[in-house]
Design an enzyme around this catalytic site. Structure first.
Site, mmCIF file in Angstrom:
data_model
loop_
_atom_site.group_PDB
_atom_site.id
_atom_site.type_symbol
_atom_site.label_atom_id
_atom_site.label_comp_id
_atom_site.label_asym_id
_atom_site.label_seq_id
_atom_site.Cartn_x
_atom_site.Cartn_y
_atom_site.Cartn_z
ATOM 1 N N ASP A 42 -12.599 14.044 0.373
ATOM 2 C CA ASP A 42 -10.947 13.557 0.410
ATOM 3 C C ASP A 42 -10.594 13.590 -1.193
ATOM 4 O O ASP A 42 -11.231 12.957 -1.970
ATOM 5 C CB ASP A 42 -11.075 12.100 1.017
ATOM 6 C CG ASP A 42 -9.991 11.897 1.617
ATOM 7 O OD1 ASP A 42 -8.775 12.421 1.279
ATOM 8 O OD2 ASP A 42 -9.664 10.552 2.099
ATOM 9 N N ASP A 43 -9.707 14.045 -1.353
ATOM 10 C CA ASP A 43 -9.003 14.275 -2.692
ATOM 11 C C ASP A 43 -9.758 14.553 -3.832
ATOM 12 O O ASP A 43 -9.669 14.172 -4.974
ATOM 13 C CB ASP A 43 -8.220 12.661 -2.937
ATOM 14 C CG ASP A 43 -6.853 12.327 -2.120
ATOM 15 O OD1 ASP A 43 -6.727 13.195 -1.234
ATOM 16 O OD2 ASP A 43 -6.240 11.249 -2.521
ATOM 17 N N CYS A 82 -3.119 14.764 2.735
ATOM 18 C CA CYS A 82 -3.924 14.691 3.776
ATOM 19 C C CYS A 82 -3.717 14.999 5.333
ATOM 20 O O CYS A 82 -4.520 15.955 5.953
ATOM 21 C CB CYS A 82 -4.542 13.062 4.128
ATOM 22 S SG CYS A 82 -5.201 12.497 2.317
ATOM 23 N N ARG A 86 -5.540 18.346 6.984
ATOM 24 C CA ARG A 86 -6.477 18.351 7.959
ATOM 25 C C ARG A 86 -6.262 19.093 9.464
ATOM 26 O O ARG A 86 -7.014 19.606 9.959
ATOM 27 C CB ARG A 86 -6.760 16.983 8.358
ATOM 28 C CG ARG A 86 -7.413 16.283 7.105
ATOM 29 C CD ARG A 86 -7.303 14.912 7.284
ATOM 30 N NE ARG A 86 -7.647 14.433 5.634
ATOM 31 C CZ ARG A 86 -9.164 13.916 5.391
ATOM 32 N NH1 ARG A 86 -9.972 13.860 6.582
ATOM 33 N NH2 ARG A 86 -9.324 13.634 4.106
ATOM 34 N N LYS A 136 -13.057 10.188 8.469
ATOM 35 C CA LYS A 136 -11.539 9.712 8.170
ATOM 36 C C LYS A 136 -10.862 11.037 9.008
ATOM 37 O O LYS A 136 -11.079 12.228 8.886
ATOM 38 C CB LYS A 136 -10.954 9.982 6.820
ATOM 39 C CG LYS A 136 -9.547 9.949 6.937
ATOM 40 C CD LYS A 136 -9.100 10.144 5.339
ATOM 41 C CE LYS A 136 -7.673 10.466 5.065
ATOM 42 N NZ LYS A 136 -7.414 10.517 3.560
ATOM 43 N N HIS A 138 -7.028 10.711 10.181
ATOM 44 C CA HIS A 138 -5.884 10.897 9.704
ATOM 45 C C HIS A 138 -4.641 11.880 10.160
ATOM 46 O O HIS A 138 -3.962 12.533 9.653
ATOM 47 C CB HIS A 138 -5.700 11.153 8.098
ATOM 48 C CG HIS A 138 -4.676 10.508 7.555
ATOM 49 N ND1 HIS A 138 -4.311 10.399 6.195
ATOM 50 C CD2 HIS A 138 -3.583 9.996 8.039
ATOM 51 C CE1 HIS A 138 -3.361 9.763 5.491
ATOM 52 N NE2 HIS A 138 -2.702 9.437 6.694
ATOM 53 N N SER A 163 -6.293 7.012 6.206
ATOM 54 C CA SER A 163 -6.704 6.658 4.760
ATOM 55 C C SER A 163 -6.816 5.206 4.494
ATOM 56 O O SER A 163 -6.161 4.382 4.835
ATOM 57 C CB SER A 163 -5.755 7.145 3.654
ATOM 58 O OG SER A 163 -5.565 8.564 3.678
ATOM 59 N N HIS A 242 -11.262 9.513 -2.211
ATOM 60 C CA HIS A 242 -10.096 8.858 -2.150
ATOM 61 C C HIS A 242 -9.800 7.498 -2.701
ATOM 62 O O HIS A 242 -10.819 6.958 -2.848
ATOM 63 C CB HIS A 242 -9.493 8.740 -0.758
ATOM 64 C CG HIS A 242 -7.952 8.722 -0.509
ATOM 65 N ND1 HIS A 242 -7.425 7.586 -0.746
ATOM 66 C CD2 HIS A 242 -6.955 9.714 0.015
ATOM 67 C CE1 HIS A 242 -6.321 7.728 -0.659
ATOM 68 N NE2 HIS A 242 -5.847 8.871 0.040
ATOM 69 N N ASP A 294 -9.761 18.301 1.408
ATOM 70 C CA ASP A 294 -8.559 18.542 1.980
ATOM 71 C C ASP A 294 -7.669 18.652 1.137
ATOM 72 O O ASP A 294 -6.600 19.455 1.613
ATOM 73 C CB ASP A 294 -8.233 17.183 2.605
ATOM 74 C CG ASP A 294 -8.109 15.938 1.818
ATOM 75 O OD1 ASP A 294 -8.482 15.900 0.610
ATOM 76 O OD2 ASP A 294 -7.655 15.004 2.325
ATOM 77 N N ASN A 295 -7.601 18.359 -0.223
ATOM 78 C CA ASN A 295 -6.412 18.652 -1.076
ATOM 79 C C ASN A 295 -6.871 18.302 -2.558
ATOM 80 O O ASN A 295 -7.991 17.634 -2.577
ATOM 81 C CB ASN A 295 -5.176 17.909 -0.613
ATOM 82 C CG ASN A 295 -5.128 16.380 -0.507
ATOM 83 O OD1 ASN A 295 -5.035 15.977 0.773
ATOM 84 N ND2 ASN A 295 -5.565 15.725 -1.531
ATOM 85 N N LYS A 315 -2.587 16.716 -6.575
ATOM 86 C CA LYS A 315 -2.242 16.316 -5.207
ATOM 87 C C LYS A 315 -0.803 16.026 -5.324
ATOM 88 O O LYS A 315 -0.169 15.477 -6.100
ATOM 89 C CB LYS A 315 -2.962 15.083 -4.737
ATOM 90 C CG LYS A 315 -2.436 14.409 -3.509
ATOM 91 C CD LYS A 315 -3.337 13.177 -3.065
ATOM 92 C CE LYS A 315 -3.032 12.634 -1.775
ATOM 93 N NZ LYS A 315 -3.612 11.290 -1.415
#
Length: 513
Positions: A42-43, A82, A86, A136, A138, A163, A242, A294-295, A315
């Protein structure tokens, strides 16, 4: 793999042969189907892993996957935040098609990933797979949890529906207990819930103790599937890295890199636990593991927000740092170690898994391609373009940038609050929407940092690629059908997940540990 008695030994010979020839879920046909594990950080930025060049990140298990598997240098998420990213991973479709725009879902969002969208899990269920998700989600909660993973093809789910900064995180403490994590996050909404399948089982969730629960869940799922001789799909979507970062006592202050390094080290530990479970179950050599993020990193958090390496911004932007991600494919004996520079995306995960398992593709417009030639033949990618939508995607503006081969053209550029605090002002929130005609053109092989746009005096020399990119963009946008925005359906506080259904006053009554 340890030898086992195949289920088909109990069946008549003609039925065994029929099952094998037709690819039915019988006997050896079941046992031979590969397990699939998708690991999603995540992130996490392009420059955050040791195997992608970070000097002080300690990620021994991911480094092992990279050394023994296929590492991607040019792998993209389909979005820079996010929820849409996803949705694209699970459906193989740009999130504009499924309505996951603009922005992300919130605890009380009325919408979610539409139930008529087909996910990887739903495809594999049709092939006799058992499916589970941990971590997660989301992609919406909705009325009575209607958008949760168990309604999208997953047999089991343990996780948090959004998140962990989307709720008061004052209770989210690092180790020791008197050390508060960085920031207070969103206020005025319910405390973060832990959900098992469709039921809130803890609120607030204890994040420093959560990863151990996730690891046990993942291990039990893998061992149970192997014992039952069933092919399996596990989607492990970690909360790390994240903001705000957290880690259990076993990992806090164990990294050279501080709180973010501790969080990353704990995620890497989960990768190690999954690898051990696969070995203990005797299925490591019959399992595809695919890892990515994810990003890009949330650079506004400075050293607490991750690192995009040599890439521009992070991001929330359509620069490379927002959507170009680390990615690794691992399958002992099937995927040869090495690095591929072929273009690929999270959009390609669904069609690749479908091809490997014999699953039928859904009868909708897909934006992904089978990566089989890249993974198994060290071959060329079927993908030669990537389209970059902004966080606030719209029909009016269309795509902001297009990559074709080694060249990338920016038709619009815009900064983001998520990428503030960097020395590069192009990344900041007050770098407002700017159109470019002719487009801002970069050679990503010579200049992956997007530092040196080809000057206007050079443009005539590149008119051929600009024309090609423009033609691809026109065709893509003409056939793009925007789904109804699920995020613009709005928010209803009464939809926020609550462990004490119907209690008052909300959200303060939604507490039970």
């Amino acid at each position: 793999m340890a030898p086992r008695e195949p289920l088909c030994s109990l069946l008549p010979l003609w039925l065994q042969l029929l099952g094998l020839s037709l690819g039915l879920g019988l006997g050896l046909a079941v046992a031979s189907r590969p397990g699939v594990v998708v690991l999603l950080a995540d992130d996490l930025g392009y420059g955050d892993l040791g195997c992608f060049g970070h000097p002080s990140s300690f990620t021994p298990n991911l480094d092992r996957l990279a050394a023994s598997g296929r590492r991607f240098s040019d792998f993209y998420s389909a979005a820079s935040v996010c929820s849409p990213s996803r949705a694209a991973l699970l459906t193989g479709r740009y999130p504009t098609r499924s309505g996951i725009f603009p922005g992300v879902f919130y605890p009380g969002s009325k919408g979610g990933l539409p139930l008529n969208e087909t996910t990887v899990a739903e495809l594999l269920k049709q092939q006799g797979y058992v499916t589970a998700m941990v971590g997660k989600w989301h992609l919406g909660y909705g009325l009575n949890g209607i958008y949760l993973p168990i309604h999208h093809g997953f047999d089991e789910f343990l996780g948090v529906p959004y998140s962990h900064d989307q709720g008061p995180c004052q209770n989210l403490t690092c180790f020791p207990p008197d050390t508060k994590c960085y920031g207070k996050c969103d206020q005025g909404v319910v405390l973060l819930p832990l959900i098992r399948n469709n039921t809130v089982v803890q609120q607030p969730v204890s994040f420093p103790k959560l990863t151990a629960q996730y690891d046990r869940f993942a291990r039990d799922f893998i061992l149970r599937a192997a014992q039952q001789q069933k092919p399996f799909f596990l989607y492990y979507a970690s909360h790390h890295t994240h903001y705000p970062q957290f880690a259990s006592a076993d990992f806090t202050r164990k990294s050279m890199r501080g709180p973010l390094g501790d969080a990353l080290l704990e995620f890497d530990g989960s990768v190690g636990q999954i690898l051990k479970a696969l070995r203990d179950a005797g299925v490591e050599n019959n399992t595809l593991i695919f890892f990515t993020s994810d990003n890009g990193p949330e650079l506004m958090r400075r050293s607490r927000g991750g690192n995009a390496g040599l890439l521009k911004c992070g991001k929330g932007t359509t620069y490379e740092g927002g959507m170009r991600e680390p990615a690794i494919a691992y399958w002992p004996g099937q995927i040869a170690p090495g690095v591929t520079h072929e273009l690929a995306s999270t959009l390609d995960i669904l069609p690749t898994i479908a091809s490997l398992t014999g699953a039928k593709l859904p009868r909708v417009k897909l934006d992904g391609y089978d990566m089989g030639d890249i993974l198994f033949n060290n071959g060329k990618s079927k993908r030669d373009t990537m389209f970059y939508y902004p966080v606030s995607a719209s029909k009016k503006l269309g795509v902001f940038a297009v990559r074709k081969g080694r060249y990338k053209a920016h038709y619009y550029t815009q900064g983001s609050t998520h990428s503030d605090s960097t020395p590069d002002h192009d990344c900041h929130w007050d770098s407002f929407l700017t159109p470019h005609d002719p487009p801002l053109l970069f050679d990503l092989e010579a200049d992956p940092s997007e530092n040196y746009p080809l000057s206007s005096s050079d443009i005539p020399n590149y008119s051929w690629i600009i024309n090609q990119i423009h033609e691809e963009k026109l065709i893509f946008e003409q056939e793009m059908e925007f789904g109804e925005s699920q995020i613009e359906k709005g928010v209803d506080p009464n939809l926020e997940p609550c462990i004490n259904a119907g209690c008052r006053p909300r959200p303060t009554c939604c507490v039970k540990t």
